[in-house]
Scaffold this active site. Sequence first.
Site, PDB file in Angstrom:
ATOM      1  N   HIS A 363       0.164  13.539  10.737  1.00  0.00           N
ATOM      2  CA  HIS A 363       1.189  12.752   9.938  1.00  0.00           C
ATOM      3  C   HIS A 363       0.539  11.856   9.000  1.00  0.00           C
ATOM      4  O   HIS A 363      -0.788  11.466   8.984  1.00  0.00           O
ATOM      5  CB  HIS A 363       2.123  12.191  10.673  1.00  0.00           C
ATOM      6  CG  HIS A 363       1.568  10.780  11.731  1.00  0.00           C
ATOM      7  ND1 HIS A 363       1.706   9.617  11.291  1.00  0.00           N
ATOM      8  CD2 HIS A 363       0.991  10.854  12.855  1.00  0.00           C
ATOM      9  CE1 HIS A 363       0.926   8.911  12.143  1.00  0.00           C
ATOM     10  NE2 HIS A 363       0.744   9.924  13.157  1.00  0.00           N
ATOM     11  N   CYS A 382      -1.627  10.697  18.303  1.00  0.00           N
ATOM     12  CA  CYS A 382      -1.194  11.491  17.244  1.00  0.00           C
ATOM     13  C   CYS A 382      -2.340  11.472  16.190  1.00  0.00           C
ATOM     14  O   CYS A 382      -3.104  10.578  16.298  1.00  0.00           O
ATOM     15  CB  CYS A 382       0.043  11.503  16.707  1.00  0.00           C
ATOM     16  SG  CYS A 382       1.702  12.212  17.671  1.00  0.00           S
TER      17      CYS A 382
END
Length: 476
Positions: A363, A382
């Site tokens: 992301h 992440c």
Amino acid sequence: MSKYWVGTASALALLAGCNVQDQPAQNAATSNAEASQNASWDGKTTDQLRKAIANRAAHGLDGKQFAIAGDGQEALTQAALAYAAALARGATDPTKLYDVYTVPRPEGDLRAGLQQALANKDVAGWLNSLAPQDANYRRLSQVYLELRKQPAQAQPAVADTGDAIKPGSTDPRVPHIARQLAALDYLDAGAAQGDRYTPAMVAAVKKMQSDYGMESDGVIGAEALAILNQSDDMRARAIAVNMERLRWLERSPPQTRIDVNVAAARLSYWRDGKLVNSRRVVVGEPDTETPQLGSPMFRLVANPTWTVPRSIQEKEIANKGPGYLKANNMVWKDGWIVQEPGPKNSLGLVKFDMQNEHAIYLHDTPAKPLFAMVQRARSHGCVRVEDALGFAQMLAEQEGVVDEWNKARATGKETFVKLPRQIPVRMLYQTVLFDDSGAPIVRNDPYGWNDRVSEALGFKGPASMRVKTGAADVGP
């Protein structure tokens, strides 16, 4: 069918099933199959196996034993299969060493391959074909063997008195540091000038710090000394561990894929077999590691919302109060804290959705300064991508969905754009990288994951050097 061996018998059997052979050819296939299945060990193939196992240090496997328990046919076969499996898939099982490991691994019928090798009386050639064949693996092998020839280091080359050495200062350890820098090929021999920390040495230290994933400030403190005092044994163990990790990987990965080296916090984008893009990423900090995953990317998400995980909500937001939520564009929805789309969203302006049960994905991020840091293990697991919008635009154009992507972005709302084909993503962990000349550099092991592999390979002593990375922020 085996990736390591395309057997004559199995190939002809497939053709026979399609009725494309005449009877004589079918008889020949049957004859070849029987010959392969009935192949046995003789003096030549036994000698080949013994020599191969004796030379296992070329693969960093000298810490493991592959004993031939007897002189019978079955004892030879079992030893050959054990050694073949170590070369073909690794001597250790990453799924047992780590809580999570889902990167695709090699497959193949080793027993069938061995039978064919015995029939051809070329067990040595078959075994040699099983390990990775690329130049990087060969370089690691060469350096490993060279390091194993070096005498053991009795004591640290440079004393750690606790005092940092700054550029331009003088220190009695400088000559020792110069010798170590020269031994590591960062400095020409004889470049030191007495006890003075010269500009030439500063430049060498900065290069070394950069190679090892440290802040390249030229100050010789505890971390730089740890590199200078890194023994040949430790470097050898780290190289053996990384050779093992290469053996875990399938030999022919997808031609179009995204590889993330978590240890180095770098992303590599391969398309049609060529490396077309590389960029920095931010990965999980040591307490919330990014796992080693094989997981396909299936869609782009424009203007994503972020549903805050319970762990982050309870540990880091619970005591913030409504003012914090409002300032960060967060609201309560069905018992969850959700951050609405916008420039403050912790996912940034694009999310790369992946299919896995661990809620790991790539992301964007509003915390752009993190990419300028040398140590980038700072997320909650992440992977944050540098210039994520540019990367998304590249993928959208190459996958033929650029119009849909541009429209999705323009809405300002969370909008999903499915990719026409999934792009495999591999989260890998390699602590040995290669410099411009192709020489391997043993770098920082941010999670301390080398040691468990090293121990499983039968080595004693550390195989890693860790550098502190600092705290993570609230984002995933």
